[in-house]
Write a protein that holds these residues in place. Structure first.
Motif, mmCIF file in Angstrom:
data_model
loop_
_atom_site.group_PDB
_atom_site.id
_atom_site.type_symbol
_atom_site.label_atom_id
_atom_site.label_comp_id
_atom_site.label_asym_id
_atom_site.label_seq_id
_atom_site.Cartn_x
_atom_site.Cartn_y
_atom_site.Cartn_z
ATOM 1 N N ASP A 103 0.862 -1.195 0.000
ATOM 2 C CA ASP A 103 0.000 0.000 0.000
ATOM 3 C C ASP A 103 0.892 1.236 0.000
ATOM 4 O OD1 ASP A 103 -2.134 -1.549 0.151
ATOM 5 O OD2 ASP A 103 -2.865 -0.879 2.100
ATOM 6 N N SER A 104 1.655 1.353 1.094
ATOM 7 C CA SER A 104 2.566 2.484 1.275
ATOM 8 C C SER A 104 3.678 2.011 2.216
ATOM 9 C CB SER A 104 1.792 3.656 1.900
ATOM 10 O OG SER A 104 2.647 4.445 2.691
ATOM 11 N N THR A 105 4.917 2.237 1.828
ATOM 12 C CA THR A 105 6.023 1.807 2.707
ATOM 13 C C THR A 105 5.939 2.539 4.046
ATOM 14 O OG1 THR A 105 7.492 3.447 1.718
ATOM 15 C CG2 THR A 105 7.613 1.219 0.828
ATOM 16 N N ASN A 106 5.468 3.791 4.035
ATOM 17 C CA ASN A 106 5.362 4.532 5.296
ATOM 18 C C ASN A 106 4.346 3.883 6.232
ATOM 19 O OD1 ASN A 106 7.186 6.577 4.628
ATOM 20 N ND2 ASN A 106 5.907 8.119 5.600
ATOM 21 N N SER A 107 3.185 3.520 5.667
ATOM 22 C CA SER A 107 2.141 2.926 6.507
ATOM 23 C C SER A 107 2.633 1.617 7.103
ATOM 24 C CB SER A 107 0.876 2.666 5.687
ATOM 25 O OG SER A 107 0.469 3.855 5.072
ATOM 26 N N SER A 127 6.678 -1.384 -5.804
ATOM 27 C CA SER A 127 5.640 -0.431 -6.233
ATOM 28 C C SER A 127 4.732 -0.173 -5.037
ATOM 29 C CB SER A 127 4.820 -0.998 -7.388
ATOM 30 O OG SER A 127 4.067 -2.099 -6.940
ATOM 31 N N GLN A 128 4.004 0.931 -5.091
ATOM 32 C CA GLN A 128 3.046 1.238 -4.020
ATOM 33 C C GLN A 128 1.667 1.457 -4.641
ATOM 34 O OE1 GLN A 128 5.100 3.696 -0.560
ATOM 35 N NE2 GLN A 128 5.181 4.849 -2.448
ATOM 36 N N GLU A 129 0.666 0.859 -3.991
ATOM 37 C CA GLU A 129 -0.694 1.061 -4.507
ATOM 38 C C GLU A 129 -1.309 2.342 -3.954
ATOM 39 O OE1 GLU A 129 -2.299 -2.667 -3.361
ATOM 40 O OE2 GLU A 129 -1.498 -3.665 -5.153
ATOM 41 N N LYS A 130 -0.862 2.726 -2.760
ATOM 42 C CA LYS A 130 -1.400 3.962 -2.159
ATOM 43 C C LYS A 130 -0.254 4.814 -1.637
ATOM 44 C CE LYS A 130 -5.733 1.844 -0.826
ATOM 45 N NZ LYS A 130 -6.331 1.076 0.242
ATOM 46 N N GLY A 131 0.726 5.055 -2.519
ATOM 47 C CA GLY A 131 1.875 5.882 -2.125
ATOM 48 C C GLY A 131 1.371 7.253 -1.689
ATOM 49 N N ARG A 132 1.839 7.711 -0.533
ATOM 50 C CA ARG A 132 1.332 8.971 0.009
ATOM 51 C C ARG A 132 2.372 10.072 -0.081
ATOM 52 N NH1 ARG A 132 0.671 8.740 5.254
ATOM 53 N NH2 ARG A 132 1.477 6.681 5.705
ATOM 54 N N GLY A 133 1.915 11.266 -0.508
ATOM 55 C CA GLY A 133 2.778 12.439 -0.539
ATOM 56 C C GLY A 133 2.428 13.355 0.614
ATOM 57 N N ARG A 134 3.093 14.496 0.678
ATOM 58 C CA ARG A 134 2.790 15.453 1.739
ATOM 59 C C ARG A 134 1.417 16.069 1.517
ATOM 60 N NH1 ARG A 134 5.630 19.840 1.240
ATOM 61 N NH2 ARG A 134 5.084 20.567 3.313
ATOM 62 N N LEU A 135 0.845 16.580 2.585
ATOM 63 C CA LEU A 135 -0.416 17.325 2.556
ATOM 64 C C LEU A 135 -1.524 16.535 1.857
ATOM 65 C CD1 LEU A 135 1.213 20.756 1.599
ATOM 66 C CD2 LEU A 135 0.674 19.941 3.891
ATOM 67 N N GLN A 138 -1.129 12.240 -3.468
ATOM 68 C CA GLN A 138 -0.762 10.880 -3.851
ATOM 69 C C GLN A 138 0.672 10.908 -4.388
ATOM 70 O OE1 GLN A 138 -2.577 9.838 -7.483
ATOM 71 N NE2 GLN A 138 -1.792 7.743 -7.444
ATOM 72 N N TRP A 139 1.415 9.803 -4.210
ATOM 73 C CA TRP A 139 2.768 9.724 -4.783
ATOM 74 C C TRP A 139 2.771 8.614 -5.825
ATOM 75 C CZ3 TRP A 139 6.742 12.936 -4.654
ATOM 76 C CH2 TRP A 139 7.991 12.502 -5.106
ATOM 77 N N VAL A 140 3.011 8.999 -7.061
ATOM 78 C CA VAL A 140 2.948 8.033 -8.167
ATOM 79 C C VAL A 140 4.076 7.006 -8.001
ATOM 80 C CG1 VAL A 140 3.018 7.796 -10.675
ATOM 81 C CG2 VAL A 140 2.054 9.853 -9.640
ATOM 82 N N ARG A 198 12.240 21.270 -11.296
ATOM 83 C CA ARG A 198 11.584 19.963 -11.343
ATOM 84 C C ARG A 198 11.981 19.092 -10.152
ATOM 85 N NH1 ARG A 198 10.156 18.014 -16.873
ATOM 86 N NH2 ARG A 198 10.160 19.851 -18.206
ATOM 87 N N LYS A 199 10.976 18.416 -9.619
ATOM 88 C CA LYS A 199 11.199 17.632 -8.394
ATOM 89 C C LYS A 199 11.724 16.246 -8.733
ATOM 90 C CE LYS A 199 8.258 16.323 -4.502
ATOM 91 N NZ LYS A 199 7.235 16.893 -3.628
ATOM 92 N N VAL A 200 12.814 15.857 -8.073
ATOM 93 C CA VAL A 200 13.373 14.526 -8.307
ATOM 94 C C VAL A 200 13.080 13.610 -7.112
ATOM 95 C CG1 VAL A 200 15.697 15.054 -7.395
ATOM 96 C CG2 VAL A 200 15.431 13.276 -9.110
ATOM 97 N N ALA A 201 12.850 14.186 -5.941
ATOM 98 C CA ALA A 201 12.556 13.353 -4.771
ATOM 99 C C ALA A 201 11.698 14.109 -3.780
ATOM 100 C CB ALA A 201 13.864 12.929 -4.086
ATOM 101 N N GLY A 202 10.870 13.366 -3.068
ATOM 102 C CA GLY A 202 10.029 13.964 -2.030
ATOM 103 C C GLY A 202 10.104 13.114 -0.774
ATOM 104 N N LEU A 203 9.945 13.769 0.353
ATOM 105 C CA LEU A 203 10.063 13.062 1.625
ATOM 106 C C LEU A 203 8.800 13.255 2.454
ATOM 107 C CD1 LEU A 203 13.623 14.406 2.498
ATOM 108 C CD2 LEU A 203 13.065 12.389 1.189
ATOM 109 N N LEU A 204 8.364 12.174 3.054
ATOM 110 C CA LEU A 204 7.187 12.245 3.929
ATOM 111 C C LEU A 204 7.576 11.626 5.270
ATOM 112 C CD1 LEU A 204 4.106 12.723 4.291
ATOM 113 C CD2 LEU A 204 3.779 10.364 3.574
ATOM 114 N N GLY A 220 10.057 8.644 5.154
ATOM 115 C CA GLY A 220 9.616 8.043 3.883
ATOM 116 C C GLY A 220 10.226 8.793 2.716
ATOM 117 N N MET A 221 10.885 8.063 1.834
ATOM 118 C CA MET A 221 11.581 8.715 0.722
ATOM 119 C C MET A 221 11.114 8.157 -0.614
ATOM 120 S SD MET A 221 15.152 8.763 2.622
ATOM 121 C CE MET A 221 14.366 7.874 3.911
ATOM 122 N N GLY A 222 10.713 9.053 -1.494
ATOM 123 C CA GLY A 222 10.376 8.652 -2.855
ATOM 124 C C GLY A 222 11.350 9.350 -3.782
ATOM 125 N N VAL A 223 12.167 8.564 -4.487
ATOM 126 C CA VAL A 223 13.150 9.173 -5.390
ATOM 127 C C VAL A 223 12.870 8.671 -6.805
ATOM 128 C CG1 VAL A 223 15.597 9.639 -5.796
ATOM 129 C CG2 VAL A 223 14.838 9.008 -3.499
#
Ligand code: BTN
Length: 346
Positions: A103-107, A127-135, A138-140, A198-204, A220-223
């Motif tokens: 679902d999400s590595t963070n969860s 892969s994540q089915e419900k990858g979560r971004g900030r605020l 969704q994180w693709v 352009r964003k290359v990585a986001g952290l939650l 949580g890191m998405g790169v």
């Protein structure tokens, strides 16, 4: 409150890991199906079925009738058996919970931490089915392209310093990107990593705490590593990039994971030993935020101002048009001009 259940790593995947370990230990020789079966307490037919599965994952395994199997090439998977041989950390990532889909590595990391997982344990999903971004975004997270990773930490710091963990993760990720590619990403407050705009990585980062004590932090890191432009949804295509796009070369995801875990261990230890100031310094070098005009969205409100600094707890300090000085702990910023950045080179 996050509702979730942790799926145990399927038994078959654990067996595949053990078969791979055996084949790697004898990389020059053929290992008989009988020997593997004996070791793992399974029949030769069952071994053959697992080998067939590994081949579908991209492993190239030679099979000689009545002789056995030999691994000749591995795909760029993020299995622990691929990462551990190249990992040079002391404690970070020594235990990796690996999932083909999640679902999400963070969860999942959060749930594992609630159940007592130790500091430095890592969750990786192909892969994540419900990858979560900030605020709440969704994180693709399409399969086998990028990195979706969460680390469990248990820092002995008061909750008001938790934002510093966010800065720490941003600095470590920036260093890992630089070490891998020789390219230097910038940091946008609080923790987006950018090439240009352009964003290359986001952290939650998520914390579980009581008033005066943190129980654990999930970083949580998405790169975006090997994503091509078309892989991004249309709405974010102009705002996103990947390391492959920036360097013009495919990225070895397992090598990158190794570097990232090393940098996280390094910066976390610096933070614990020396406090937040060295971290904030490293963050500021890459963020170059002072003096920039920014448009801030925070809790549904939008305002513009000039960034003055970040304080010792990682909060953004802004001055607004009427001279008011405000402290912002959460939100999103957009830069309104670029000139202030160019004039300050560290
Ligand atoms: C952002 O909005 O910029 C943060 C994105 C964070 C994405 C990562 S991917 C691994 C981890 N698991 C999640 O569900 N989210 C984070």
């Amino acid at each position: 409150m996050i509702k979730l259940s942790v799926k145990e790593l399927p038994r078959d995947a654990k067996i595949d890991e053990e078969i791979l370990n055996l084949l790697k230990e004898h990389s020059l020789a053929f290992v008989s199906g009988e020997m593997i079966g004996h070791h793992l307490k399974m029949t030769r037919t069952a071994v053959w079925k697992r080998i067939r599965n590994l081949k579908t994952l991209g492993y190239i395994i030679e099979a000689l009738p009545r002789v056995g199997y030999r691994l000749t090439q591995s795909p760029d998977l993020l299995l622990p058996s691929e990462i551990h041989p190249i990992l040079r950390t002391k404690w970070m990532g020594k235990k990796i919970h690996y999932f083909e889909t999640i679902d999400s590595t963070n969860s999942t990391a959060y749930q594992l931490a609630l159940n007592g997982a130790r500091e430095g344990e890592v969750v990786i999903g192909e892969s994540q089915e419900k990858g979560r971004g900030r605020l709440g975004r969704q994180w693709v997270s399409p399969p086998f392209m990028n990195l979706y990773l969460s680390v469990i930490l248990r820092p002995k710091i008061p909750p008001h310093q938790a934002s510093l963990m966010t800065l720490m993760a941003a600095v470590a990720t920036a260093h890992a990107i630089e070490q891998y590619s020789d390219l230097t990403p910038s940091i946008k407050w609080p923790n987006d990593l950018l090439f240009g705009k352009r964003k290359v990585a986001g952290l939650l980062n998520e914390i579980h705490s009581e008033t005066d004590r943190i129980h654990f932090v999930i970083l949580g890191m998405g790169v975006n590593l090997n994503m091509d432009e078309k892989g991004f949804p249309k709405e974010i295509r102009a705002k996103a990039t990947s390391l492959k796009k920036e360097t013009g070369r495919p990225v070895s995801r397992r090598v990158f994971v190794g570097l990232l875990l090393e940098q996280l261990e390094r910066w976390y230890e610096i933070f614990l030993k020396k406090g937040g100031s060295s971290l904030i310094e490293a963050w500021k070098v890459r963020a170059q935020i002072e003096g920039k005009r920014v448009r801030l969205t925070s809790f549904g409100e939008v305002l513009t101002g000039r960034a003055v600094d970040i304080d010792s707890n990682g909060a953004l300090i802004l001055t607004t048009g009427d001279g008011e000085r405000i402290r912002v702990v959460a939100g999103d910023i957009e830069y309104e001009e670029q000139s202030a950045i160019r004039s300050r080179k560290s």
